[in-house]
Motif scaffolding. Sequence first.
Motif, PDB file in Angstrom:
ATOM      1  N   GLY A   1       0.865  -1.298   0.136  1.00  0.00           N
ATOM      2  CA  GLY A   1       0.383  -0.018  -0.329  1.00  0.00           C
ATOM      3  C   GLY A   1       1.011   0.975  -0.093  1.00  0.00           C
ATOM      4  N   ASN A   2       2.027   1.020   0.174  1.00  0.00           N
ATOM      5  CA  ASN A   2       2.656   1.909  -0.300  1.00  0.00           C
ATOM      6  C   ASN A   2       2.969   2.789  -1.646  1.00  0.00           C
ATOM      7  OD1 ASN A   2       6.336   2.755  -0.251  1.00  0.00           O
ATOM      8  ND2 ASN A   2       4.683   4.358   1.074  1.00  0.00           N
ATOM      9  N   TYR A   3       2.782   2.058  -2.662  1.00  0.00           N
ATOM     10  CA  TYR A   3       2.680   2.655  -3.959  1.00  0.00           C
ATOM     11  C   TYR A   3       1.204   2.874  -4.289  1.00  0.00           C
ATOM     12  CZ  TYR A   3       7.273   3.301  -4.966  1.00  0.00           C
ATOM     13  OH  TYR A   3       8.338   3.926  -5.141  1.00  0.00           O
TER      14      TYR A   3
ATOM     15  N   ILE B   1      -3.541   0.352   7.300  1.00  0.00           N
ATOM     16  CA  ILE B   1      -3.342   0.835   8.746  1.00  0.00           C
ATOM     17  C   ILE B   1      -3.580  -0.737   9.527  1.00  0.00           C
ATOM     18  CG2 ILE B   1      -3.030   2.527  10.590  1.00  0.00           C
ATOM     19  CD1 ILE B   1      -2.551   4.815   8.466  1.00  0.00           C
TER      20      ILE B   1
ATOM     21  N   ARG C   1      -1.845  -3.269   8.313  1.00  0.00           N
ATOM     22  CA  ARG C   1      -0.190  -3.442   7.805  1.00  0.00           C
ATOM     23  C   ARG C   1      -0.067  -3.543   9.898  1.00  0.00           C
ATOM     24  NH1 ARG C   1       1.584   2.279   5.593  1.00  0.00           N
ATOM     25  NH2 ARG C   1       1.690   1.969   3.261  1.00  0.00           N
TER      26      ARG C   1
ATOM     27  N   ARG D   1      14.302   3.494   8.443  1.00  0.00           N
ATOM     28  CA  ARG D   1      13.861   3.905   8.753  1.00  0.00           C
ATOM     29  C   ARG D   1      13.926   4.523  10.669  1.00  0.00           C
ATOM     30  NH1 ARG D   1      12.298   8.137   5.668  1.00  0.00           N
ATOM     31  NH2 ARG D   1      11.395   7.372   4.458  1.00  0.00           N
TER      32      ARG D   1
ATOM     33  N   VAL E   1      14.122   7.114  14.056  1.00  0.00           N
ATOM     34  CA  VAL E   1      13.514   7.479  14.640  1.00  0.00           C
ATOM     35  C   VAL E   1      14.372   8.061  15.538  1.00  0.00           C
ATOM     36  CG1 VAL E   1      11.601   8.027  15.466  1.00  0.00           C
ATOM     37  CG2 VAL E   1      11.566   6.321  13.771  1.00  0.00           C
ATOM     38  N   PRO E   2      14.479   9.195  15.763  1.00  0.00           N
ATOM     39  CA  PRO E   2      15.768   9.939  16.260  1.00  0.00           C
ATOM     40  C   PRO E   2      15.009   9.685  17.972  1.00  0.00           C
ATOM     41  CG  PRO E   2      14.792  12.143  15.321  1.00  0.00           C
ATOM     42  CD  PRO E   2      14.439  10.541  15.026  1.00  0.00           C
ATOM     43  N   ARG E   3      16.444   9.204  18.935  1.00  0.00           N
ATOM     44  CA  ARG E   3      16.234   9.165  19.914  1.00  0.00           C
ATOM     45  C   ARG E   3      15.007   7.713  20.444  1.00  0.00           C
ATOM     46  NH1 ARG E   3      15.226  12.798  25.480  1.00  0.00           N
ATOM     47  NH2 ARG E   3      12.717  12.406  24.271  1.00  0.00           N
ATOM     48  N   VAL E   4      14.989   7.322  19.506  1.00  0.00           N
ATOM     49  CA  VAL E   4      13.842   5.525  19.924  1.00  0.00           C
ATOM     50  C   VAL E   4      15.480   4.534  19.854  1.00  0.00           C
ATOM     51  CG1 VAL E   4      12.660   3.808  19.182  1.00  0.00           C
ATOM     52  CG2 VAL E   4      12.474   6.532  19.261  1.00  0.00           C
TER      53      VAL E   4
ATOM     54  N   GLU F   1       7.748  -2.170  18.437  1.00  0.00           N
ATOM     55  CA  GLU F   1       6.778  -1.496  17.793  1.00  0.00           C
ATOM     56  C   GLU F   1       5.752  -2.436  17.389  1.00  0.00           C
ATOM     57  OE1 GLU F   1       6.980   3.030  16.555  1.00  0.00           O
ATOM     58  OE2 GLU F   1       7.132   1.737  15.114  1.00  0.00           O
TER      59      GLU F   1
END
Lengths: 234, 258
Positions: free
Chosen positions: A59-61, A88, A91, A103, A105-108, A116
């Motif tokens: 489902g990204n494209y 969603i 997914r 990808r 994520v800052p600080r995770v 997650e």
Amino acid sequence: MTTPLVVSELSKSFTMHLQGGICLPVVENASFAVRAGECAVLGGPSGAGKSSILKMAYGNYAADSGQIIVQHGHELIDLVTADPRTIIAIRNRTIGYVSQFLRVVPRVSAVDIVAEPAIAEGLAPDAAREKASTMLARLNLPERLWQLPPATFSGGEQQRVNIARGFITSHPILLLDEPTASLDRANREVVVEMIEEKKQAGTALLGIFHDQEVRDMVADDIIDVTGFAPARAA
Amino acid sequence: MTDQPLLTARSVSKFYGNRIGCNDVSFDLYPGEVLAIVGESGSGKTTLLNCLSTRLLPTSGIVSYRMRDDTTRDLYRMSEAERRFLMRTDWGFVHQNPADGLRMTVSAGANVGERLMALGDRHYGQIRETATDWLGRVEIAADRVDDQPRAFSGGMRQRLQIARNLVTGPRLVFMDEPTGGLDVSVQARLLDLLRGLVQDMGLAAIVVTHDLAVARLLSHRMMVMKDGHVVESGLTDRLLDDPQAPYTQLLVSSILQV
């Protein structure tokens, strides 16, 4: 045997409005199915549209036409026309995805990134983190890295975080975009084992593997993407 | 997943004389969903946000909201008192400039406690305890509880504003450029915090931002606006990875790679 993913007459082109509206067809009339407990591999040279097919299946494209029928719980849903909320939900419960690049994520921390999707699937946070640690240990990621955000990790380390994140859930469909690209032999073997276990568990896998050796070990079916190449307009 | 939208907008338009603020915007927002509204300055993002949050009366259109008792109400047919109560309890509004959302001359603790008092809490000890707990959640040290936000840095003020908004357990939060004007390290901290809070509390949120990275990190869905019109909307990652509208393609291709 059930067939949780059926793709029929799928077509995709890119219209580049910033380049004078030129239209690049990438996939035309792709039709195939992936059965439960089987790993299907998209084959063909670079640029043949393998990644585009995989991204449409997540489902990204967006697709121009055709259908991607997914068994989501007891329902059959067409991803091409599904609304964002349904995608969603799919997914979270039905389709997992291992991309080539993480990808960050800052600080995770690495362990939280892996946990997650399991939490999204409904596992309690503590149990999810424990499962995440088990996965990371299996993929030989040094324990001292688990609590760090992966932004500074090497390519192979990030890739292993990504794989753990993709394999942690029990989604009935799993999409793999070159999961073994930047791994050494030992870790490649772990991934092959994990794919084997997913098959045993009845997961339908669809993947892209450039590594011939890995492909030969995991593939039950090779889907030749060149058959779906658009006829180049003169 | 509930199957009833929390907030519904139908053909919402706002005109300033004969200039368009936003035109004919419709969408449904479901519980737990984060919607990003993106576009350049002047595209009508903030006008739309203000129309949705009853801060600005739309020229036409309907905005309805499902209350806690499951009745769906037209926001612009409620009494002023009901609307204010909604804004103080079930909603939050995070302004770009924290000074607009905080009371700068009362203590940090009182800023958070004030919304609890609006809900009827009167026990000073409990209010203070909850306030201190929330300051901790937004990473403000307990020994700053009696300081005024005037003495806080920009990033701390923004975190305080978030605590003030979330303390009442709202179901919907409006955010107008929540990370605008903060430097990148502070921004990362704030985003991480927001992301965690939204996930843990199952909040629905409408976030206005011009920063596509913020939209990618926080939102499920995105609406792209230009000249007051919605030019494209859909799943956030699809809009960013496979943009269809010419303007969205321009926006996405204008992101600087680091």
